[in-house]
Design a protein around this motif. Sequence first.
Motif, PDB file in Angstrom:
ATOM      1  N   ASP A 180       0.841  -1.205   0.000  1.00 44.77           N
ATOM      2  CA  ASP A 180       0.000   0.000   0.000  1.00 44.77           C
ATOM      3  C   ASP A 180       0.872   1.249   0.000  1.00 44.77           C
ATOM      4  N   VAL A 181       1.939   1.229   0.794  1.00 43.98           N
ATOM      5  CA  VAL A 181       2.861   2.365   0.855  1.00 43.98           C
ATOM      6  C   VAL A 181       3.462   2.612  -0.522  1.00 43.98           C
ATOM      7  N   ARG A 182       3.936   1.548  -1.172  1.00 43.24           N
ATOM      8  CA  ARG A 182       4.542   1.692  -2.496  1.00 43.24           C
ATOM      9  C   ARG A 182       3.528   2.235  -3.507  1.00 43.24           C
ATOM     10  N   ALA A 183       2.283   1.761  -3.410  1.00 43.21           N
ATOM     11  CA  ALA A 183       1.247   2.221  -4.339  1.00 43.21           C
ATOM     12  C   ALA A 183       0.953   3.709  -4.138  1.00 43.21           C
ATOM     13  N   ILE A 184       0.898   4.148  -2.882  1.00 47.30           N
ATOM     14  CA  ILE A 184       0.630   5.567  -2.591  1.00 47.30           C
ATOM     15  C   ILE A 184       1.768   6.442  -3.088  1.00 47.30           C
ATOM     16  N   LEU A 185       3.009   6.000  -2.861  1.00 50.47           N
ATOM     17  CA  LEU A 185       4.162   6.786  -3.302  1.00 50.47           C
ATOM     18  C   LEU A 185       4.242   6.872  -4.822  1.00 50.47           C
ATOM     19  N   GLY A 188       0.680   9.512  -9.305  1.00 49.55           N
ATOM     20  CA  GLY A 188       1.243  10.668  -9.994  1.00 49.55           C
ATOM     21  C   GLY A 188       0.649  12.001  -9.577  1.00 49.55           C
ATOM     22  N   ASP A 189      -0.658  12.047  -9.381  1.00 50.28           N
ATOM     23  CA  ASP A 189      -1.333  13.309  -9.052  1.00 50.28           C
ATOM     24  C   ASP A 189      -1.137  13.647  -7.571  1.00 50.28           C
ATOM     25  N   PRO A 190      -0.561  14.814  -7.258  1.00 50.38           N
ATOM     26  CA  PRO A 190      -0.266  15.160  -5.857  1.00 50.38           C
ATOM     27  C   PRO A 190      -1.506  15.133  -4.950  1.00 50.38           C
ATOM     28  N   TRP A 191      -2.610  15.713  -5.425  1.00 50.88           N
ATOM     29  CA  TRP A 191      -3.813  15.750  -4.598  1.00 50.88           C
ATOM     30  C   TRP A 191      -4.328  14.343  -4.335  1.00 50.88           C
ATOM     31  N   ALA A 192      -4.344  13.511  -5.374  1.00 50.85           N
ATOM     32  CA  ALA A 192      -4.823  12.137  -5.224  1.00 50.85           C
ATOM     33  C   ALA A 192      -3.944  11.357  -4.252  1.00 50.85           C
ATOM     34  N   ALA A 193      -2.637  11.624  -4.282  1.00 49.50           N
ATOM     35  CA  ALA A 193      -1.705  10.918  -3.387  1.00 49.50           C
ATOM     36  C   ALA A 193      -1.985  11.258  -1.923  1.00 49.50           C
ATOM     37  N   HIS A 307      -1.995  34.435  -6.419  1.00 55.00           N
ATOM     38  CA  HIS A 307      -1.206  33.331  -5.855  1.00 55.00           C
ATOM     39  C   HIS A 307      -1.765  31.945  -6.214  1.00 55.00           C
ATOM     40  N   LYS A 308      -2.481  31.852  -7.321  1.00 58.96           N
ATOM     41  CA  LYS A 308      -3.036  30.551  -7.710  1.00 58.96           C
ATOM     42  C   LYS A 308      -1.957  29.489  -7.887  1.00 58.96           C
ATOM     43  N   ALA A 309      -0.785  29.915  -8.379  1.00 53.67           N
ATOM     44  CA  ALA A 309       0.305  28.952  -8.595  1.00 53.67           C
ATOM     45  C   ALA A 309       0.791  28.360  -7.281  1.00 53.67           C
ATOM     46  N   ALA A 310       0.580  29.085  -6.178  1.00 54.67           N
ATOM     47  CA  ALA A 310       1.038  28.606  -4.873  1.00 54.67           C
ATOM     48  C   ALA A 310       0.311  27.331  -4.460  1.00 54.67           C
ATOM     49  N   VAL A 311      -0.929  27.188  -4.899  1.00 54.35           N
ATOM     50  CA  VAL A 311      -1.720  26.009  -4.549  1.00 54.35           C
ATOM     51  C   VAL A 311      -1.107  24.761  -5.174  1.00 54.35           C
ATOM     52  N   ARG A 312      -0.874  24.829  -6.474  1.00 52.09           N
ATOM     53  CA  ARG A 312      -0.268  23.683  -7.171  1.00 52.09           C
ATOM     54  C   ARG A 312       1.104  23.365  -6.601  1.00 52.09           C
ATOM     55  N   ASP A 313       1.851  24.420  -6.324  1.00 48.40           N
ATOM     56  CA  ASP A 313       3.204  24.220  -5.787  1.00 48.40           C
ATOM     57  C   ASP A 313       3.155  23.550  -4.410  1.00 48.40           C
ATOM     58  N   MET A 314       2.207  23.978  -3.562  1.00 49.19           N
ATOM     59  CA  MET A 314       2.079  23.391  -2.227  1.00 49.19           C
ATOM     60  C   MET A 314       1.790  21.890  -2.322  1.00 49.19           C
ATOM     61  N   LEU A 315       0.884  21.518  -3.228  1.00 49.01           N
ATOM     62  CA  LEU A 315       0.535  20.106  -3.385  1.00 49.01           C
ATOM     63  C   LEU A 315       1.723  19.297  -3.895  1.00 49.01           C
ATOM     64  N   LYS A 316       2.443  19.848  -4.871  1.00 55.40           N
ATOM     65  CA  LYS A 316       3.607  19.143  -5.410  1.00 55.40           C
ATOM     66  C   LYS A 316       4.690  18.985  -4.353  1.00 55.40           C
ATOM     67  N   ARG A 317       4.909  20.043  -3.571  1.00 52.31           N
ATOM     68  CA  ARG A 317       5.938  19.991  -2.524  1.00 52.31           C
ATOM     69  C   ARG A 317       5.550  18.993  -1.430  1.00 52.31           C
ATOM     70  N   THR A 318       4.257  18.943  -1.114  1.00 49.57           N
ATOM     71  CA  THR A 318       3.794  17.989  -0.099  1.00 49.57           C
ATOM     72  C   THR A 318       4.018  16.558  -0.587  1.00 49.57           C
ATOM     73  N   GLN A 319       3.677  16.310  -1.853  1.00 41.46           N
ATOM     74  CA  GLN A 319       3.890  14.972  -2.406  1.00 41.46           C
ATOM     75  C   GLN A 319       5.378  14.616  -2.437  1.00 41.46           C
ATOM     76  N   ALA A 320       6.211  15.581  -2.826  1.00 41.91           N
ATOM     77  CA  ALA A 320       7.652  15.324  -2.871  1.00 41.91           C
ATOM     78  C   ALA A 320       8.179  14.988  -1.474  1.00 41.91           C
ATOM     79  N   TYR A 321       7.645  15.667  -0.462  1.00 41.70           N
ATOM     80  CA  TYR A 321       8.067  15.402   0.920  1.00 41.70           C
ATOM     81  C   TYR A 321       7.648  13.997   1.348  1.00 41.70           C
TER      82      TYR A 321
END
Length: 350
Positions: A180-185, A188-193, A307-321
Amino acid sequence: MTSSPATHALRRAITAKTPATFVAALREVREHFPDTPFSQRPVILRVVWLVTDLALHNEYEHGIETVLDDNDEHELGAFVPEASEWLARIGADLAAAYLAAAIALFPRGVVAKAPVDRMWQVQAITKKSSKAFDRIDHKFRGWTTPLRLPLQRYLKANEKQIQRMLVHVVAPPKRATLSDVRAILAIGDPWAAIDELLATIDATRRSRAGARAPDEFEHMLRVLHEIGIYLGAGDGLWKYLEGDPHVAEMRRAEGEWFGVIGASKATAYFREYRSAFPGATIPEDRNKRYKHLEKEEMRLQRIDEAHKAAVRDMLKRTQAYIRAHPELVKAALGLTRSPATAAAKKKKKA
């Protein structure tokens, strides 16, 4: 049928003598609902869920707008038209009229099924008249008083059937595994992850007796997820602050969590928003906050737009973390001890 907490709760709802004790008993009944998606529950259980939610929102000076513009129970708002008709059929006329008055505000009286579409509908209504839903809440104050008797009659007439609904046994949630961990990681989509990780954490917690409290990593994810629902739907912080936000957690996000995940754009967004309030402090008090939101609405919405771009960036950064720290994911799912806890125990041993 044998006695159980569910049957006792239902009996208390049927025999309650006042609107307050009736609603309180319905909340107890709700504690015993089967763990199934909202749309798959029998209509009476969906009605109880809606009624208790709306009554709770009224207690905290919110109302039907919050139910329709929901983000947690995505199907609850879409159920309002069906609930209005059902309540009218059992003779709960005031409650039915309350919901019907709100439905009438929607274009051609059609409430969108999809949560994002419904949020846009609600936003359009409040832009046209910011107090439209408030006026309905005020007009139908006390709706729980005449609701008690007709709903009690229905519960009593269908008591055995409802008892069976409440004790319906569903398959126990599957515990998370390393796969399950591997599947979540790998999502591809940050929000879905993020959404999938939190859903898996919840399912795992339900499957474990005496599960531990959320750790710092999970707490951060939940707060960013909640904020992201509004930002991701295009509403921005203005809409989030209009409701019942976690102001203290917003401060933590700006001053701590965004730094941890490297979301500098989100930090700038939150900082600029906060600077638009007196003393660069967003008020905890809802009335004070709402007055300033109304006063500075255009300015704040310009900040949201910029600051709309900040939303996408926050999600991508969260997923990367999340991907960079699989050990935190494993700990949140209960597969390993929390790294912080393990380190503390090692230090104590030494």
